[in-house]
Design an enzyme around this catalytic site. Structure first.
Site, mmCIF file in Angstrom:
data_model
loop_
_atom_site.group_PDB
_atom_site.id
_atom_site.type_symbol
_atom_site.label_atom_id
_atom_site.label_comp_id
_atom_site.label_asym_id
_atom_site.label_seq_id
_atom_site.Cartn_x
_atom_site.Cartn_y
_atom_site.Cartn_z
ATOM 1 N N ASP B 136 31.968 45.663 41.656
ATOM 2 C CA ASP B 136 30.929 46.692 41.833
ATOM 3 C C ASP B 136 30.024 46.354 43.011
ATOM 4 O OD1 ASP B 136 31.925 48.136 39.773
ATOM 5 O OD2 ASP B 136 30.301 47.710 38.348
ATOM 6 N N GLU B 162 37.906 53.009 44.693
ATOM 7 C CA GLU B 162 37.498 52.218 45.856
ATOM 8 C C GLU B 162 37.746 53.005 47.133
ATOM 9 O OE1 GLU B 162 40.081 51.542 43.825
ATOM 10 O OE2 GLU B 162 41.752 50.624 44.895
#
Lengths: 124, 240
Positions: B136, B162
């Site tokens: 994260d 992502e």
């Protein structure tokens, strides 16, 4: 005299009027499809209740949203109590508002402005 | 309190109220009206009328407050619905809306834009090796680098896990290649220090300039295809 209880829904508030104790509670959000229909039993109950000799009346209000017709109905409720209070039947209002919302406080002040009965505005 | 004293409260007397008061006064001062038996009735009626006027103003004031409140809440919710909570970048929904409006603008006024689809290389390996919290943080850091190195009118959105999608307005394919190379190099040169570890990440980027008859989906698909070309060519690079 019977008490009056109307359970809350997503668009109408809880009405909980205890005749014996003299405590009245309106709590929640108020935007029913027809506010005048919704508040009609409230008015008639109050009218009967205020006719009878009884102890002091306290109205607790915790309303976070009202549509325009509900505002009108609530002003009428306050006026009924204000008139009763002026005629010697002790009545008072406790308005509970969310302390995170400045506008909620302003709104409570607006309701308080035109009545003379004791009117407390309390943060919660 | 006499009936005609100004009521308590801050609400000022309206011109309408003033006219009503003047009217009653004029009637009382005309001839011997003051003593007329109907005069008292008239005063009562006028008082009721005035009370209603004040009540109407009050209802409107309170109702306005409610509406302002709701509007502001709607705006906050709208902003939240368009933002990715982790990276604070615009989300997919926001990008699609902006892309549609950009296509509309181009159809009317001409111009162009280029899309760059960006993917963090081997992101799953980072997650697996260091845990999701580190993953994260890598996403947040990458988002920051991308956003800080674009122009104000470009839009960088978090497109998926992502994946990021960048909309470069008034930019052709050649200019977009320069931007893509700059972003690739910035991330490649950057060392992220996360929980005491140095994390090195690289990006693959796919560039697609808008063509006149393309839909939003076609533009996105072209950028996606270019991204996979960059991946196949060995990652840490862009393809157009």
């Amino acid at each position: 005299m019977d008490s009056l209880r109307i359970e809350a829904t997503s668009c109408s508030p809880l009405i909980d009027f205890d005749a014996e104790a003299g405590t009245l509670r309106i709590e929640g959000e108020s935007y029913p499809e027809n506010s005048f229909d919704f508040y009609a039993p409230v008015f008639s109950w109050l009218e009967d209740f205020l006719k009878e000799p009884a102890p002091a009346v306290v109205l607790d209000i915790g309303l976070s949203y009202l549509n325009t017709s509900s505002i009108k109905c609530l002003i009428d409720v306050l006026e009924m109590l204000d008139t009763a209070n002026a005629q010697g039947r002790p009545a008072s209002v406790r308005w509970h508002y969310d302390r995170d919302n400045d506008r909620a406080l302003d709104m409570a002040e607006e309701f308080k402005e035109d009545v003379t009965l004791p009117f407390d505005i309390l943060a919660r | 309190m006499s009936r005609w004293t100004v009521p308590r409260g801050t609400t000022e007397m309206s011109a309408q109220e003033r006219r009503l008061l003047d009217w009653v006064q004029r009637l009382e001062e005309t001839g011997d009206n003051a003593g007329h038996p109907l005069m008292e009735e008239f005063r009562t009626l006028a008082a009721e009328h005035r009370k209603l006027m004040r009540q109407l103003t009050k209802i409107a004031t309170i109702s306005d407050r409610m509406h302002t409140d709701s509007r502001q809440m709607a705006q906050v919710l709208h902003a939240a619905a368009q933002t990715d909570p982790l990276t604070q970048l615009p989300n997919r929904r926001h990008m699609i809306e902006r892309l549609e409006s950009e296509l509309g603008r181009i159809a009317r006024h001409g111009g162009s834009f280029t899309l760059v689809m960006v993917d963090i290389d081997h992101f799953k390996a980072i997650n697996d090796a260091f845990g999701h919290a580190v993953g994260d943080t890598a996403l947040v850091e990458t988002a920051r680098i991308l956003r800080q190195n674009l122009r104000g009118h470009d839009l960088c959105a978090r497109w998926g896990g992502e994946e990021f999608l960048i909309l470069l307005t008034e930019t052709d394919q050649e200019q977009a290649k320069t931007v893509a190379e700059k972003l690739r190099r910035l991330v490649d040169d950057h060392r992220m220090r996360v929980e005491g570890r140095d994390i090195h990440i690289t990006l693959s980027l796919g560039i697609a300039a808008h063509r006149p008859d393309w839909t939003a989906d076609a533009c996105i698909q072209a950028a996606d295809d270019a991204l996979y070309a960059a991946k196949r060519a060995g990652r840490n690079r862009w393809a157009a």
